[in-house]
Design a protein around this motif. Structure first.
Motif, PDB file in Angstrom:
ATOM      1  N   ASP A  11       8.311 -31.418  25.714  1.00  9.84           N
ATOM      2  CA  ASP A  11       9.430 -32.524  25.697  1.00  9.84           C
ATOM      3  C   ASP A  11       9.902 -32.158  23.964  1.00  9.84           C
ATOM      4  N   LEU A  12      10.832 -30.993  24.069  1.00 12.51           N
ATOM      5  CA  LEU A  12      11.373 -30.794  22.881  1.00 12.51           C
ATOM      6  C   LEU A  12      12.239 -31.599  22.373  1.00 12.51           C
ATOM      7  N   PRO A  13      13.192 -32.254  22.899  1.00 12.04           N
ATOM      8  CA  PRO A  13      14.202 -33.479  22.184  1.00 12.04           C
ATOM      9  C   PRO A  13      13.252 -34.298  21.636  1.00 12.04           C
ATOM     10  N   ARG A  14      12.191 -34.724  22.123  1.00  9.54           N
ATOM     11  CA  ARG A  14      11.345 -35.789  21.256  1.00  9.54           C
ATOM     12  C   ARG A  14      10.710 -35.127  20.062  1.00  9.54           C
ATOM     13  N   LEU A  15      10.429 -33.967  19.997  1.00  9.45           N
ATOM     14  CA  LEU A  15      10.020 -33.142  19.044  1.00  9.45           C
ATOM     15  C   LEU A  15      11.155 -32.798  17.891  1.00  9.45           C
ATOM     16  N   LEU A  16      12.344 -32.222  18.499  1.00 12.33           N
ATOM     17  CA  LEU A  16      13.487 -31.901  17.322  1.00 12.33           C
ATOM     18  C   LEU A  16      14.777 -32.800  18.180  1.00 12.33           C
ATOM     19  N   PRO A  17      14.932 -33.964  17.596  1.00 15.64           N
ATOM     20  CA  PRO A  17      16.009 -34.576  18.208  1.00 15.64           C
ATOM     21  C   PRO A  17      17.358 -34.146  18.265  1.00 15.64           C
ATOM     22  N   GLU A  18      17.429 -33.056  17.213  1.00 17.34           N
ATOM     23  CA  GLU A  18      18.619 -32.416  17.186  1.00 17.34           C
ATOM     24  C   GLU A  18      18.997 -31.216  17.900  1.00 17.34           C
ATOM     25  N   LEU A  19      17.746 -30.882  18.639  1.00 16.59           N
ATOM     26  CA  LEU A  19      18.018 -29.631  19.253  1.00 16.59           C
ATOM     27  C   LEU A  19      18.969 -29.534  20.481  1.00 16.59           C
ATOM     28  N   ALA A  20      19.644 -28.424  20.609  1.00 12.25           N
ATOM     29  CA  ALA A  20      20.654 -28.114  21.442  1.00 12.25           C
ATOM     30  C   ALA A  20      20.110 -27.256  22.326  1.00 12.25           C
ATOM     31  N   ILE A  21      19.994 -27.761  23.923  1.00  8.80           N
ATOM     32  CA  ILE A  21      19.404 -26.845  24.823  1.00  8.80           C
ATOM     33  C   ILE A  21      20.295 -26.037  25.439  1.00  8.80           C
ATOM     34  N   ASP A  22      20.565 -24.669  25.078  1.00 10.02           N
ATOM     35  CA  ASP A  22      21.491 -23.714  25.625  1.00 10.02           C
ATOM     36  C   ASP A  22      21.073 -23.339  26.968  1.00 10.02           C
ATOM     37  N   GLU A  23      19.600 -22.883  27.123  1.00  7.38           N
ATOM     38  CA  GLU A  23      19.072 -22.536  28.164  1.00  7.38           C
ATOM     39  C   GLU A  23      17.805 -23.325  28.392  1.00  7.38           C
ATOM     40  N   PRO A  24      17.213 -23.530  29.712  1.00 12.69           N
ATOM     41  CA  PRO A  24      16.093 -24.354  29.845  1.00 12.69           C
ATOM     42  C   PRO A  24      14.718 -23.694  29.291  1.00 12.69           C
ATOM     43  N   LEU A  25      13.865 -24.598  28.920  1.00  9.61           N
ATOM     44  CA  LEU A  25      12.518 -23.698  28.406  1.00  9.61           C
ATOM     45  C   LEU A  25      11.892 -23.081  29.404  1.00  9.61           C
ATOM     46  N   LEU A  26      11.544 -21.811  29.315  1.00  7.51           N
ATOM     47  CA  LEU A  26      10.949 -20.674  29.827  1.00  7.51           C
ATOM     48  C   LEU A  26       9.338 -21.124  29.848  1.00  7.51           C
ATOM     49  N   THR A  27       8.990 -21.412  30.939  1.00 13.97           N
ATOM     50  CA  THR A  27       7.112 -21.863  31.071  1.00 13.97           C
ATOM     51  C   THR A  27       6.384 -20.962  31.759  1.00 13.97           C
ATOM     52  N   GLY A  28       5.254 -20.773  31.617  1.00 14.30           N
ATOM     53  CA  GLY A  28       4.093 -19.867  32.295  1.00 14.30           C
ATOM     54  C   GLY A  28       2.881 -19.992  31.565  1.00 14.30           C
ATOM     55  N   ALA A  29       1.993 -19.626  32.499  1.00 21.79           N
ATOM     56  CA  ALA A  29       0.524 -20.004  32.120  1.00 21.79           C
ATOM     57  C   ALA A  29      -0.065 -18.861  31.519  1.00 21.79           C
ATOM     58  N   ASN A  30       0.630 -17.604  31.486  1.00 21.75           N
ATOM     59  CA  ASN A  30      -0.313 -16.347  31.026  1.00 21.75           C
ATOM     60  C   ASN A  30       0.971 -15.420  30.574  1.00 21.75           C
ATOM     61  N   LEU A  31       1.644 -15.585  29.548  1.00 24.20           N
ATOM     62  CA  LEU A  31       2.874 -14.783  29.323  1.00 24.20           C
ATOM     63  C   LEU A  31       2.655 -13.911  28.144  1.00 24.20           C
ATOM     64  N   ALA A  32       2.872 -12.466  28.344  1.00 25.43           N
ATOM     65  CA  ALA A  32       2.536 -11.228  27.832  1.00 25.43           C
ATOM     66  C   ALA A  32       3.769 -10.770  27.044  1.00 25.43           C
ATOM     67  N   PRO A  33       3.744  -9.909  26.094  1.00 21.45           N
ATOM     68  CA  PRO A  33       4.817  -9.129  25.228  1.00 21.45           C
ATOM     69  C   PRO A  33       5.694  -8.468  26.339  1.00 21.45           C
ATOM     70  N   ARG A  34       7.052  -8.198  25.919  1.00 21.70           N
ATOM     71  CA  ARG A  34       7.826  -7.228  26.631  1.00 21.70           C
ATOM     72  C   ARG A  34       8.238  -8.311  27.874  1.00 21.70           C
ATOM     73  N   GLN A  35       8.523  -9.326  27.737  1.00 21.41           N
ATOM     74  CA  GLN A  35       9.290 -10.187  28.365  1.00 21.41           C
ATOM     75  C   GLN A  35      10.058 -11.436  27.776  1.00 21.41           C
ATOM     76  N   GLY A  36      10.737 -12.225  28.624  1.00 23.12           N
ATOM     77  CA  GLY A  36      11.549 -13.112  28.025  1.00 23.12           C
ATOM     78  C   GLY A  36      10.702 -14.358  27.621  1.00 23.12           C
ATOM     79  N   LEU A  37      11.317 -14.955  26.401  1.00 21.36           N
ATOM     80  CA  LEU A  37      10.557 -16.367  25.929  1.00 21.36           C
ATOM     81  C   LEU A  37      11.825 -17.046  25.626  1.00 21.36           C
ATOM     82  N   SER A  38      11.448 -18.158  25.407  1.00 23.40           N
ATOM     83  CA  SER A  38      12.459 -19.340  24.790  1.00 23.40           C
ATOM     84  C   SER A  38      12.450 -19.247  23.222  1.00 23.40           C
ATOM     85  N   MET A  39      13.440 -19.348  22.451  1.00 22.67           N
ATOM     86  CA  MET A  39      13.337 -19.120  21.164  1.00 22.67           C
ATOM     87  C   MET A  39      14.106 -20.122  20.509  1.00 22.67           C
ATOM     88  N   ILE A  40      13.844 -20.716  19.442  1.00 20.80           N
ATOM     89  CA  ILE A  40      14.757 -21.739  18.600  1.00 20.80           C
ATOM     90  C   ILE A  40      15.340 -20.995  17.450  1.00 20.80           C
TER      91      ILE A  40
END
Length: 228
Positions: A11-40
């Motif tokens: 729940d990022l808007p609750r954590l950072l109320p001013e956050l503009a979400i240009d793209e939905p949060l990328l989720t995953g159980a086991n994410l490794a380098p050399r791939q996409g992540l969500s960044m603020i």
């Protein structure tokens, strides 16, 4: 170090109320380098959630395999690619946990480091932009690591730096003095983080089941001394 991430829905808007979400949060159980992540990152004075490649890739980098996925806080000034990004392009990576591996006699046991209350974490990072044309570009990022707090040091000597949500805008703002930004890079408070063992299925990055991050034992966490 930080070689694998757990990112559950947050729940990022609750954590950072001013956050503009240009793209939905990328989720995953086991994410490794050399791939996409969500960044603020900061854009026009407001934090924006977008996406980036996990592996810092400045325009002059010729070999993608050389793109670092982590940078040590103590040596940010020693490499040009880190120093420039630290001065002007700081970011945050929202996650629910970081995997580490504890060396044991019969192999390594994976643990998931999370907030002790299982809330979201904002990890400190650096980002870069590579333009393919005048209007097209790719963003990339690397996490910044610091010494692990004493309780978790037996699991890993280093962990990503955690930025408090109240200081997120100051961290992201390139106008923040570098000494102020550098002072935010320190081991997490002893009561903030905990860690619990998880299945060895997380060892293989192709295993993406949410069960990879389920506890297989009790959480290791700081406990205040009992009053006598």
């Amino acid at each position: 170090m930080a070689g694998r991430l757990h990112i559950a829905p947050l729940d990022l808007p609750r954590l950072l109320p001013e956050l503009a979400i240009d793209e939905p949060l990328l989720t995953g159980a086991n994410l490794a380098p050399r791939q996409g992540l969500s960044m603020i990152r900061l854009d026009a004075g407001r934090p924006h959630l977008g996406r980036a490649f996990w592996g810092l890739t400045p325009p002059w980098l010729k070999v993608l395999d050389h793109a670092p996925h982590c940078a040590r806080a103590e040596s940010l000034g020693e490499r040009k690619m880190f120093a420039e990004a630290f001065a002007a392009r700081r970011c945050l990576i929202p996650v629910s946990g970081v995997y580490v591996w504890r060396t044991q006699p019969r192999g390594k046991q994976p643990y998931l480091v999370t907030r002790a209350d299982r809330g979201p974490l904002l990890l400190a990072g650096l980002w870069a932009r590579y333009h393919t044309t005048l209007s097209s570009f790719h963003d990339s990022m690397a996490l910044i690591t610091v010494a692990a707090p004493p309780l978790l040091a037996p699991l890993s000597d280093r962990l990503p730096a955690v930025i408090d949500a109240k200081r997120a805008t100051a961290w992201l703002d390139p106008a923040t003095p570098l000494d102020t930004a550098r002072a935010m890079l320190h081991p997490a408070p002893r009561e903030l983080l905990g860690a619990f063992p998880v299945s060895r299925r997380v060892n293989h990055p192709l295993n993406q089941e949410w069960a990879c991050g389920h506890p297989t034992g009790p959480m290791l966490r700081w406990q205040p001394a009992q009053e006598s």
